[in-house]
Design a protein around this motif. Sequence first.
Motif, PDB file in Angstrom:
ATOM      1  N   ARG A 352       0.830  -1.203   0.000  1.00  0.00           N
ATOM      2  CA  ARG A 352       0.000   0.000   0.000  1.00  0.00           C
ATOM      3  C   ARG A 352       0.867   1.257   0.000  1.00  0.00           C
ATOM      4  O   ARG A 352       0.569   2.224  -0.710  1.00  0.00           O
ATOM      5  N   ARG A 353       1.941   1.247   0.787  1.00  0.00           N
ATOM      6  CA  ARG A 353       2.835   2.405   0.844  1.00  0.00           C
ATOM      7  C   ARG A 353       3.478   2.653  -0.520  1.00  0.00           C
ATOM      8  O   ARG A 353       3.550   3.786  -1.005  1.00  0.00           O
ATOM      9  N   SER A 354       3.930   1.583  -1.192  1.00  0.00           N
ATOM     10  CA  SER A 354       4.555   1.732  -2.508  1.00  0.00           C
ATOM     11  C   SER A 354       3.550   2.229  -3.537  1.00  0.00           C
ATOM     12  O   SER A 354       3.890   3.034  -4.415  1.00  0.00           O
ATOM     13  N   GLN A 355       2.307   1.770  -3.448  1.00  0.00           N
ATOM     14  CA  GLN A 355       1.284   2.247  -4.373  1.00  0.00           C
ATOM     15  C   GLN A 355       1.046   3.746  -4.208  1.00  0.00           C
ATOM     16  O   GLN A 355       0.882   4.470  -5.195  1.00  0.00           O
ATOM     17  N   GLU A 356       1.031   4.216  -2.964  1.00  0.00           N
ATOM     18  CA  GLU A 356       0.849   5.646  -2.725  1.00  0.00           C
ATOM     19  C   GLU A 356       1.980   6.453  -3.330  1.00  0.00           C
ATOM     20  O   GLU A 356       1.773   7.532  -3.895  1.00  0.00           O
TER      21      GLU A 356
END
Length: 429
Positions: A352-356
């Motif tokens: 999720r952090r990488s997607q953001e």
Amino acid sequence: MGNCRFLMENRFYVDNLVMSDDNPDELCRLYALSRERLLRGGFELQSCNSDHVGIRGEMEKHGTLSVHGNNWEKVLGYRYCPLSGALHVTPVNCNPCACTKRQILGESAKVYDPLSLCLPVSLRDRILMSKLWKEGFAWDVLVPPEYLSLWKKKLSSDLSELGTISFPRRAFSENGVGELFLFCDASPEVYGFAAYTVQDCHSCLVFAKARVAPLKRKTLPTLELMAVLLAFRCLPTILLSFGRFSPSEIHVVTDSQVVLSWLVSGTIVSKNLFARNRLKDIQQMSGELGSALGFVPSFRYIPTAENPADLITRGLTMQKFRTFFQLWCYGLSWLSSGSAPWATQELPCLSRRSQEIVRSSWNAAILHGEESRSVLPLERFSTLSKLLRVTTLVVKFINRLRRVEADCEKLAAILIMKTMQHQVYAEEI
């Protein structure tokens, strides 16, 4: 005067002087000044040409205008037509009867395309040579009929037709602001990238490069990572050739979510030591570029169908190259319209952090922003020594997970200072 000196020192290629500018008056001044300076040293400037009528008139008045009966000029291996502003690869005539590895290599080497404008077509000869090497054929032994048929019926004629394709000479203005996109892709046979500038709702191919995959087989994600590494290695040379044009943003785009997760997270959770070392090289070069430019390249994702570099790894016949020419030369329409698809993408392979980070308008935070956030709440520590000791342990734990060796105490001290600076001097920063 300074511009003329720079041109004389840096824009001479053997005995050819090449210059360009958006201002015709400035070009006319530089032409007159360079002609005067060369005459002082006993060198007479001859065979000049320009795509501007006024400058051509000055050249004709001085007797330096190129007159040879052709509407094109030879410029750094290409044919340039001043009247239309188009570049052509110099036409060649490849012998379809070449039947040995030495002869095929000699015929395919006739094509000279330093910017790799015709790479999707010309790369096929390298793939053929790679196959011949893998089979272990000697230089002067007849190659098997299937390879001869590929050369005789398809490849030799396609290479001979490359000179019929015209490319726009003008890609961007040195005096404007724009962006640079590096599209990367790989297949089991080759890996490479294509670079596009975007300025004032206009996108254009400026450079491409590809390499044949190593004989020692690599996984496809590893080859995709090598394509990104190749783009980073060529990036300083590309930026240096831009002159006064300095892109405000650089986007490195891949169609592999696995590779994108490696690039954004900075880690590879596998025993692939080769890939981990290539990732370290990319991180190091990205940091060096960040120090020089003031920002680091951002990593992006697009589907394979929208990736212009996919044309490189597929390899195209001349007929298909004409079909996909607009995509290859200018990229997809969203490049010039400015409607980048990052924000609406689904990236299930990323955290999720990488997607953001990837979906943000500028994801350079992966190298700078995360370092500036406090790992531990500073207000919970009464002394600096205790804060430094605990933060060092945390940094050491993170580096152990990432399999990175570094001076953890020094990194912890830097992290603490940066965090305090952002808390106290947030507005100034």
